[in-house]
Design a protein around this motif. Structure first.
Motif, short mmCIF file in Angstrom:
data_model
loop_
_atom_site.label_atom_id
_atom_site.label_comp_id
_atom_site.label_asym_id
_atom_site.label_seq_id
_atom_site.Cartn_x
_atom_site.Cartn_y
_atom_site.Cartn_z
N ALA A 1 46.39 36.17 48.42
CA ALA A 1 45.19 37.21 48.53
C ALA A 1 45.45 38.34 49.12
O ALA A 1 46.17 38.48 49.98
CB ALA A 1 43.95 36.48 49.08
N GLY B 1 48.45 42.51 42.19
CA GLY B 1 49.56 43.16 41.70
C GLY B 1 49.75 43.32 40.25
O GLY B 1 51.08 43.67 39.87
N LEU B 2 49.15 42.77 39.48
CA LEU B 2 49.02 42.90 37.98
C LEU B 2 48.83 43.95 37.30
O LEU B 2 48.17 44.95 38.28
CB LEU B 2 48.18 41.88 37.39
CG LEU B 2 48.31 40.16 37.73
CD1 LEU B 2 47.23 39.50 37.11
CD2 LEU B 2 49.87 39.78 37.52
N ARG B 3 49.45 44.37 36.39
CA ARG B 3 48.95 45.58 35.37
C ARG B 3 47.53 45.33 35.16
O ARG B 3 47.04 44.59 34.89
CB ARG B 3 49.89 45.91 34.32
CG ARG B 3 49.81 44.90 33.46
CD ARG B 3 50.86 44.98 32.38
NE ARG B 3 51.08 43.91 31.59
CZ ARG B 3 50.19 43.82 30.47
NH1 ARG B 3 49.59 44.80 29.87
NH2 ARG B 3 50.30 42.63 29.66
N PRO B 4 46.82 46.61 34.95
CA PRO B 4 45.53 46.59 34.41
C PRO B 4 45.29 45.64 33.20
O PRO B 4 46.22 45.90 32.18
CB PRO B 4 45.11 47.98 34.13
CG PRO B 4 45.83 48.78 35.03
CD PRO B 4 47.11 47.96 34.95
N GLY B 5 44.69 44.94 33.14
CA GLY B 5 44.38 44.07 32.03
C GLY B 5 45.22 42.77 31.87
O GLY B 5 45.34 42.11 30.87
N LEU C 1 35.21 35.04 29.86
CA LEU C 1 34.54 35.94 30.70
C LEU C 1 35.65 35.83 31.95
O LEU C 1 35.65 36.72 32.93
CB LEU C 1 33.50 35.30 31.30
CG LEU C 1 32.27 35.52 30.37
CD1 LEU C 1 31.20 34.87 30.71
CD2 LEU C 1 32.02 36.86 30.11
N LEU C 2 36.70 34.81 32.05
CA LEU C 2 37.56 34.73 33.09
C LEU C 2 38.86 35.80 33.01
O LEU C 2 39.36 35.91 32.15
CB LEU C 2 38.06 33.42 33.28
CG LEU C 2 36.93 32.42 33.60
CD1 LEU C 2 37.46 30.98 33.62
CD2 LEU C 2 36.55 32.66 35.12
N SER C 3 39.30 36.01 34.17
CA SER C 3 40.69 36.92 34.25
C SER C 3 41.05 36.57 35.73
O SER C 3 40.68 36.39 36.42
CB SER C 3 39.91 38.34 34.18
OG SER C 3 41.07 39.20 34.67
N HIS D 1 43.16 37.18 38.77
CA HIS D 1 43.11 38.12 39.88
C HIS D 1 44.10 37.99 40.86
O HIS D 1 44.00 38.38 41.97
CB HIS D 1 41.69 38.14 40.69
CG HIS D 1 41.30 36.54 41.12
ND1 HIS D 1 41.67 35.34 40.18
CD2 HIS D 1 40.84 36.43 42.05
CE1 HIS D 1 41.52 34.42 41.03
NE2 HIS D 1 40.85 34.46 42.18
N PHE E 1 44.21 38.96 31.51
CA PHE E 1 43.48 38.25 30.43
C PHE E 1 44.06 38.30 29.23
O PHE E 1 44.86 39.25 28.93
CB PHE E 1 42.05 39.26 30.37
CG PHE E 1 41.31 38.72 29.29
CD1 PHE E 1 41.23 39.27 28.18
CD2 PHE E 1 40.43 37.78 29.40
CE1 PHE E 1 40.60 38.94 26.96
CE2 PHE E 1 39.61 37.34 28.69
CZ PHE E 1 39.72 37.95 27.14
#
Lengths: 91, 502
Positions: free
Chosen positions: A91, A15-19, A8-10, A12, A22
């Motif tokens: 952050a 500045g990362l691309r979507p997805g 369930l963790l991703s 955060h 994970f």
């Protein structure tokens, strides 16, 4: 930390691309005891399901780290608890 | 019946216990105010009985066969239990104080005490079995030392406590003679009240051993007095609410207590009592009961406290409100000591519970409480491996969880009085609700949130109306503060991924 939680963790990190956060890579130097993909008809395979249940819910990572796949940022796991706080400047 | 037989085997006074088991007992239970309905549902589910919710908030009443007492004690929404002696729905109090109090005194001898007292005795035999299990985990030499300390601290009646110490020591002497592990000087918890309870049980147990003449000769030494019917010690606790009474709760307790003492020839003792008689007066509703619990059940899962640890009964009520389904992922993103996820994992093991907090102390305490729970499980059931519960250190405003991956969010939000501040809440609440909305599954997700800062919460909620809909509100009392528990439903609208999350 249990494997089911890891699912369930991703990451955060900003500045990362979507997805891109994970899945986090678990670093602890112990090879997986499961095949990389479940074989077809795994729902009926009791033996496989037992091993899957065991590895998801009964194995804990006590010491190690989680690495963000895109940014490479490492989050430590200490005494079974992963610390996913970002620092003030991140952050 | 099985219960009574087991009690008989253990050498307890068989007649009373057997009678007790067959009785239909009317049980009163105190529950967190606002969660009476939830408690009634749990009673119906686990005991099959319907409950009455009294006007005197925070209490429910239900009838069960006395042999169901062990299940009654396992109810998770209940703080304290008592057996009802009699209820008066519309008691007419005389206007004059003396007359009103005299009436209460006269009442004592008319009340049907016999059956409730049998239930009380049966309940005592259950408590002995419970402390037996506790004893296995603790060691004798240390406990003996502690017992003496308790005797000195006890305070009220020096003679009494000395007697108890003597009893305890005699019991130790008895230990080696076969088959008497129930007389082990028990393990001690840190609370004086509980130690005293165990002292009482000590002398009662010995009295019974005498009666059934199972013990070796050592048991007889210095205990001839114990063999006869022990004089019970009691106290009366009165709770009074309403504005038309001419007397105070203290006066009622005092006079009612006097009549009880006359009637039973029991000894009044405010601190070391066997029987606690309850006199609950709520306007014209009067309930006389006998307490069945001493330490409140509400702290049961927590061994490591924090500054604002939530009662387990309140945590249970909140969890029930979200109607957890098997395989639900339930997250408490501001878990503190972990009261909610721990209650969740204990009662809903088919769900997966995740606890998180940004504070390292809180995280440590939560992890410790989980270890304690694991150890408790180990002693009960050796096949239970691991608990569906995990702890993570994270920031509520930036949760490292995948979008739409969680079914339920349940948490105790910072009140701004003991933790945080009202000003911080102003920024925190909207950010929280957004993040919680993101991680929750659209359509089926729900959140149950406890807060005292209702104004701030209402404002924050109005800004996230596209993600959260208010479904129900329960008004509760937490540590003297008027708080609210909000049940929210996640709308079908997918979360906006403004941040690069998966």
């Amino acid at each position: 930390m249990k494997l089911l939680t890891h699912n369930l963790l991703s990451s955060h990190v900003p500045g990362l691309r979507p997805g891109g956060g994970f899945p986090l890579r678990i670093e602890l130097g112990r090879p997986s005891e499961l095949p990389p993909e479940p074989s077809p008809g795994y729902e009926a395979d009791e033996e496989f399901l037992r091993r899957l249940h065991h590895v998801l819910l009964e194995v804990e990572v006590l010491e190690g780290s989680l690495q963000c796949p895109d940014s490479g940022r490492r989050f430590p796991i200490s005494r079974g608890v992963p610390n996913l706080l970002l620092s003030e400047d991140e952050a | 019946m099985a219960e009574a037989e087991a009690a008989g085997d253990a050498g307890l006074a068989p007649a009373a216990a057997q009678d007790g088991a067959e009785l239909a007992a009317v049980i009163g239970a105190t529950v967190p105010t606002g969660f009476e309905q939830t408690a009634a549902e749990e009673v119906r589910e686990k005991l099959g009985s319907a409950s009455r919710i009294s006007k005197d908030r925070g209490k429910i009443y239900f009838e069960v066969p006395a042999r169901s007492l062990p299940q009654v004690h396992r109810l998770r929404s209940v703080d304290n239990l008592f057996v009802v002696v009699q209820e008066f729905k519309d008691y007419q109090f005389k206007e004059n104080k003396e007359d009103a109090l005299k009436d209460l005194e006269e009442l004592v001898k008319t009340l049907p005490w016999t059956d409730p007292l049998k239930v009380w005795e049966l309940n005592n035999s259950l408590k002995k079995k419970k402390t037996k299990r506790k004893k296995h985990n603790l060691q004798s030499p240390a406990s003996r030392g502690k017992l003496s300390d308790a005797g000195e601290e006890g305070g009220a009646d020096q003679n009494n406590t000395n007697d108890q110490e003597d009893c305890a020591q005699n019991a130790v002497a008895v230990e080696p003679t076969g088959g008497q592990d129930k007389e082990n000087p028990q393990g001690v918890t840190s609370r004086n009240g509980v130690e005293e309870e165990e002292d009482n049980e000590q002398s009662e147990v010995k009295a019974e051993v005498q009666a059934s003449s199972e013990s070796g000769s050592k048991a007889d030494e210095g205990q001839t007095g114990e063999g006869e019917a022990k004089v019970l010690r009691f106290r009366v606790t009165c709770n009074r609410a309403g504005d038309k009474h001419s007397f105070t709760s203290n006066e009622a307790a005092r006079d009612f207590g006097g009549a009880v003492q006359e009637h039973f020839q029991w000894k009044a003792d405010m601190t070391h009592f066997d029987v606690e008689v309850l006199l609950n007066i709520h306007s014209n509703e009067v309930v006389v009961g006998i307490a069945l619990t001493e330490e409140s059940l509400h702290r049961r899962n927590i061994t490591h406290f924090g500054p604002t640890t939530l009662r387990s009964t309140l945590a249970y009520g909140m969890l029930r409100l979200c109607d957890p389904q098997p395989t639900d992922i339930i997250v408490d993103p501001m878990c503190g000591t972990g009261a909610i996820p721990i209650e969740g994992a204990a009662e809903w093991p088919c769900c997966y519970h995740i606890a998180g907090d940004n504070n390292p102390q809180a995280v440590k305490r939560a992890a410790n409480n989980i270890s304690s729970l694991l150890r408790k499980n180990e002693s009960k059931d050796s096949t239970a491996l691991g608990v569906p519960l995990d702890v993570i250190q994270w920031d509520i405003c930036r949760l490292p969880l995948r979008t739409g991956s969680v079914d339920v969010v349940v948490t105790d939000m910072p009140f701004g009085k003991r933790i945080g501040s009202k000003k911080k809440n102003w920024d925190l609440y909207p950010a929280c609700l957004m993040e919680m909305g993101r991680i929750c599954t659209p359509g089926t997700g729900r959140a149950v949130l406890l807060t005292q800062d209702k104004k701030c919460f209402a404002k924050a909620l109005s800004r996230v109306g596209h993600i959260w809909r208010r479904a129900q509100t329960v008004w509760v009392n937490v540590g003297g503060l008027h708080a609210a528990v909000y049940l929210l439903r996640r709308t079908s609208e997918p979360a906006q991924d403004t941040r690069p999350f998966w």
